[in-house]
Design a protein around this motif. Sequence first.
Motif, mmCIF file in Angstrom:
data_model
loop_
_atom_site.group_PDB
_atom_site.id
_atom_site.type_symbol
_atom_site.label_atom_id
_atom_site.label_comp_id
_atom_site.label_asym_id
_atom_site.label_seq_id
_atom_site.Cartn_x
_atom_site.Cartn_y
_atom_site.Cartn_z
ATOM 1 N N THR A 50 0.698 -1.469 0.029
ATOM 2 C CA THR A 50 -0.156 0.201 0.011
ATOM 3 C C THR A 50 0.828 1.234 -0.177
ATOM 4 O O THR A 50 1.696 1.524 0.954
ATOM 5 N N LEU A 51 0.515 2.424 -1.206
ATOM 6 C CA LEU A 51 1.378 2.928 -1.107
ATOM 7 C C LEU A 51 0.583 4.495 -0.753
ATOM 8 O O LEU A 51 -0.618 4.567 -1.195
ATOM 9 N N VAL A 52 0.895 5.771 -0.706
ATOM 10 C CA VAL A 52 0.256 6.891 -0.864
ATOM 11 C C VAL A 52 1.036 7.792 -2.028
ATOM 12 O O VAL A 52 2.524 7.805 -1.950
ATOM 13 N N LEU A 53 0.374 8.311 -2.599
ATOM 14 C CA LEU A 53 0.871 9.188 -4.576
ATOM 15 C C LEU A 53 -0.255 10.759 -3.401
ATOM 16 O O LEU A 53 -1.111 10.803 -3.076
ATOM 17 N N GLY A 54 0.737 11.518 -4.204
ATOM 18 C CA GLY A 54 0.084 13.504 -3.752
ATOM 19 C C GLY A 54 1.449 13.962 -4.163
ATOM 20 O O GLY A 54 2.689 13.491 -3.897
ATOM 21 N N GLY A 55 0.867 15.307 -4.246
ATOM 22 C CA GLY A 55 1.927 16.295 -4.959
ATOM 23 C C GLY A 55 1.132 17.733 -3.866
ATOM 24 O O GLY A 55 0.373 17.724 -4.140
ATOM 25 N N ASP A 56 2.417 18.433 -4.263
ATOM 26 C CA ASP A 56 1.662 20.140 -4.709
ATOM 27 C C ASP A 56 0.880 20.514 -5.084
ATOM 28 O O ASP A 56 1.011 22.299 -5.414
ATOM 29 N N GLY A 57 1.035 20.034 -6.368
ATOM 30 C CA GLY A 57 -0.060 20.269 -7.887
ATOM 31 C C GLY A 57 0.665 21.545 -8.784
ATOM 32 O O GLY A 57 -1.022 21.749 -9.231
ATOM 33 N N ARG A 58 1.492 21.163 -9.164
ATOM 34 C CA ARG A 58 2.390 22.182 -9.533
ATOM 35 C C ARG A 58 2.075 21.327 -11.253
ATOM 36 O O ARG A 58 2.355 20.475 -11.233
ATOM 37 N N TYR A 59 2.815 21.905 -12.286
ATOM 38 C CA TYR A 59 2.915 21.556 -13.059
ATOM 39 C C TYR A 59 2.763 19.717 -14.340
ATOM 40 O O TYR A 59 4.201 20.030 -13.348
ATOM 41 N N PHE A 60 2.935 19.611 -14.815
ATOM 42 C CA PHE A 60 2.563 17.951 -15.174
ATOM 43 C C PHE A 60 2.049 16.876 -13.682
ATOM 44 O O PHE A 60 2.378 15.896 -14.149
ATOM 45 N N GLY A 61 1.928 17.523 -12.476
ATOM 46 C CA GLY A 61 1.757 16.278 -11.290
ATOM 47 C C GLY A 61 0.694 15.207 -11.752
ATOM 48 O O GLY A 61 0.536 14.426 -11.410
ATOM 49 N N ASN A 95 1.347 12.258 7.063
ATOM 50 C CA ASN A 95 0.983 12.006 7.952
ATOM 51 C C ASN A 95 0.437 10.662 7.520
ATOM 52 O O ASN A 95 -0.563 9.614 8.047
ATOM 53 N N LEU A 96 -0.343 10.833 6.479
ATOM 54 C CA LEU A 96 -0.863 9.694 5.550
ATOM 55 C C LEU A 96 -0.623 8.327 5.940
ATOM 56 O O LEU A 96 -0.704 7.382 6.003
ATOM 57 N N ILE A 97 0.452 8.418 5.219
ATOM 58 C CA ILE A 97 1.419 7.099 5.623
ATOM 59 C C ILE A 97 1.818 6.883 7.007
ATOM 60 O O ILE A 97 1.397 5.038 7.337
ATOM 61 N N ARG A 98 1.229 7.237 7.630
ATOM 62 C CA ARG A 98 1.721 6.862 9.105
ATOM 63 C C ARG A 98 0.540 6.785 9.844
ATOM 64 O O ARG A 98 0.008 4.902 10.848
ATOM 65 N N LEU A 99 -0.784 7.293 9.257
ATOM 66 C CA LEU A 99 -1.906 6.917 10.012
ATOM 67 C C LEU A 99 -2.045 5.477 9.259
ATOM 68 O O LEU A 99 -3.520 4.866 9.748
ATOM 69 N N ARG A 100 -2.658 5.574 7.969
ATOM 70 C CA ARG A 100 -2.861 4.084 7.318
ATOM 71 C C ARG A 100 -2.037 3.553 7.122
ATOM 72 O O ARG A 100 -1.990 2.358 6.993
ATOM 73 N N GLY A 104 4.748 3.186 2.063
ATOM 74 C CA GLY A 104 5.729 4.161 2.034
ATOM 75 C C GLY A 104 4.813 5.083 1.078
ATOM 76 O O GLY A 104 3.410 5.185 0.882
ATOM 77 N N GLY A 105 4.730 5.414 0.094
ATOM 78 C CA GLY A 105 5.033 7.393 -0.434
ATOM 79 C C GLY A 105 5.555 7.688 -1.916
ATOM 80 O O GLY A 105 7.271 7.727 -1.006
ATOM 81 N N ILE A 106 4.709 8.105 -2.699
ATOM 82 C CA ILE A 106 5.664 9.470 -3.423
ATOM 83 C C ILE A 106 5.059 10.328 -3.171
ATOM 84 O O ILE A 106 3.346 10.698 -3.896
ATOM 85 N N GLY A 122 9.888 17.174 -9.528
ATOM 86 C CA GLY A 122 10.594 16.691 -8.511
ATOM 87 C C GLY A 122 10.116 15.363 -8.271
ATOM 88 O O GLY A 122 8.409 14.932 -8.187
ATOM 89 N N VAL A 123 10.064 14.402 -7.592
ATOM 90 C CA VAL A 123 9.564 13.311 -7.275
ATOM 91 C C VAL A 123 10.378 12.652 -6.540
ATOM 92 O O VAL A 123 11.621 12.314 -6.213
ATOM 93 N N LYS A 124 9.691 12.056 -4.982
ATOM 94 C CA LYS A 124 10.603 11.687 -3.954
ATOM 95 C C LYS A 124 9.883 10.122 -3.864
ATOM 96 O O LYS A 124 8.537 10.857 -3.606
ATOM 97 N N TYR A 125 10.536 9.748 -2.459
ATOM 98 C CA TYR A 125 10.022 8.854 -2.022
ATOM 99 C C TYR A 125 10.008 9.103 -0.409
ATOM 100 O O TYR A 125 10.970 9.034 -0.509
ATOM 101 N N ASN A 126 9.161 8.557 0.479
ATOM 102 C CA ASN A 126 9.142 8.627 1.850
ATOM 103 C C ASN A 126 8.709 7.032 2.215
ATOM 104 O O ASN A 126 8.300 6.373 1.128
ATOM 105 N N MET A 127 9.341 6.650 3.211
ATOM 106 C CA MET A 127 9.632 5.348 3.716
ATOM 107 C C MET A 127 8.173 4.752 4.804
ATOM 108 O O MET A 127 7.267 6.057 4.934
ATOM 109 N N ALA A 128 7.944 3.820 5.149
ATOM 110 C CA ALA A 128 7.067 3.631 5.730
ATOM 111 C C ALA A 128 6.931 4.486 7.198
ATOM 112 O O ALA A 128 5.910 4.914 7.883
ATOM 113 N N ASN A 129 8.107 4.596 7.760
ATOM 114 C CA ASN A 129 7.927 5.949 8.441
ATOM 115 C C ASN A 129 8.047 7.435 8.755
ATOM 116 O O ASN A 129 6.929 8.193 9.394
ATOM 117 N N GLY A 130 6.996 7.457 7.105
ATOM 118 C CA GLY A 130 6.706 8.656 6.941
ATOM 119 C C GLY A 130 7.739 9.844 6.593
ATOM 120 O O GLY A 130 7.767 10.669 5.794
#
Length: 541
Positions: A50-61, A95-100, A104-106, A122-130
């Motif tokens: 299970t992964l979380v995905l989202g971003g800051d709304g910038r162009y190409f997101g 927060n969502l990574i930790r809550l759910r 991990g998440g992108i 930009g693209v960043k991977y976050n771990m299970a600790n958020g």
Amino acid sequence: MTTHPTRPFEGQKPGTSGLRKKTPVFMQPGYLENFVQSTFDAIGGVAGKTLVLGGDGRYFGVEAAQVILKIAAAGGAARMIVGQGSWLSTPAASNLIRLRKADGGIILSASHNPGGPDEDFGVKYNMANGGPAPEAVTDAIFARTQVIDSYRKLDAPDVNLTMVGESRLGDMVVDVIDPVSAYADMMESIFDFKALRGLFHEGFAMRMDSMCAITGPYAVEIFENRLGAAKGTVVHEQPLPDFGGMHPDPNPTWAHELMAEMMGPDAPDFGAASDGDGDRNMIVGRGIYVSPSDSLAVIAANAHLVPGYAQGLKGVARSMPTSAAVDRVAEALKLACYETPTGWKFFGNLMDAGRVSLCGEESFGTGSDHVREKDGLWAVLMWLNIIAARNMGVAEIMADHWETFGRNYYSRHDYEALPVDQANAMLGDLRDRLSSLKGTQVQGLVVQDADEFSYEDPVDGSISAHQGFRILFEGGSRAVLRLSGTGTEGATLRVYLERYVAGPEGLTEDPQHALAPIIAATEDLVGIKARTGRKGPDVIT
């Protein structure tokens, strides 16, 4: 599922905050796909995860989110939790990574960098600790990008990300969620919202500049809807793909509208700004700007006034370039204080080990162990809670703090888009001369020591070398120089300048005037202007 043959692209090495490039670079056929597939390969695949995905709304997101969903589905991911519209602030994603309890998440963001068709992505991977991926993971991702020969992608129509609810992409569940509510609920669990509602009910006036970036919807929900601040308290509240042409970096240079209002005759009581992805903050009072280093120190000294920290702090941490103001608070409160390299992942280890509750970087990033990212709106709420509890304005709080702990005059001078070879040669020359600088007299100052900072993580024992140059002067002053890892064009040289004054006299100087000897000594020792031909820094904060 289709397997697409590919070839490596040069330069896909993630930095402290993921991979950042100009948007057209990411839009090249196969470029994003290569990096995402390499990321999934480096973490052992995504089958059943299970992964979380989202971003800051910038162009190409939005387009990038669809690509990532189809690669995840092809890899056998069980569920993707996606912010509606592919929106999620960085702290909300953590927060969502930790809550759910996600694996991990992108996060799709270039943080405080400009956005648009010709700007940054930009693209960043976050771990299970958020928190952001540690160096071992980013190194593995980079290694994979250098040899990748194919990526796998599900052939399917795009997913509707505009509607909250569940759907399927192949066998993978796509769970589109409200990007704001879980984060706002968390803030309400930490802070005294009743006291803050009372503050605004009594006429307290605030201006929050979201800089046409992701915190707009979060700030409107928290400050205007839940706390009762006047409508219009939040300005530039609509996230735009190009941030409305703004540079979404909350500092006095780029948040100049807010600065002008707060220094003007009709200024509100309190001002704040946040950046592209919501993890940075700037704090301003009526007629007074608060440096990020001072903000961290004030929060540490007053955290006990906030319900979520009423039991006290476990410890504090700061990045090496951040001023030692928080060190003096930690010493007075008998708290452990850690000095780390720049990069939130270093704080994550300390927080996971239960060693610190509060941490911060001079680059307008402050946070606590409620998530594993810095958090702009959290810092704003900390200040509001402290103001409500102490019944004092920002200027009064700062004056009281300096009288108690002394003042660390501090500033950062940025030289942007320098030729990489030129910047490396200049710092290479400084490296060669470090051992000979001790005892040097310059501009009325004496060099006490000079080194290149190296950090041994007290939790896992890992070593991070070459983390910046320190020139320490007798009396507690210093200059720090390092190349930033967040730019996408040329090299950005950051020069951090600090001078400590114990008081009671000399606490109200203009920082640039107070730091003039340090600025001049640094130029004499390093020759930045002489070697680059620049008349001065591009940005001063």
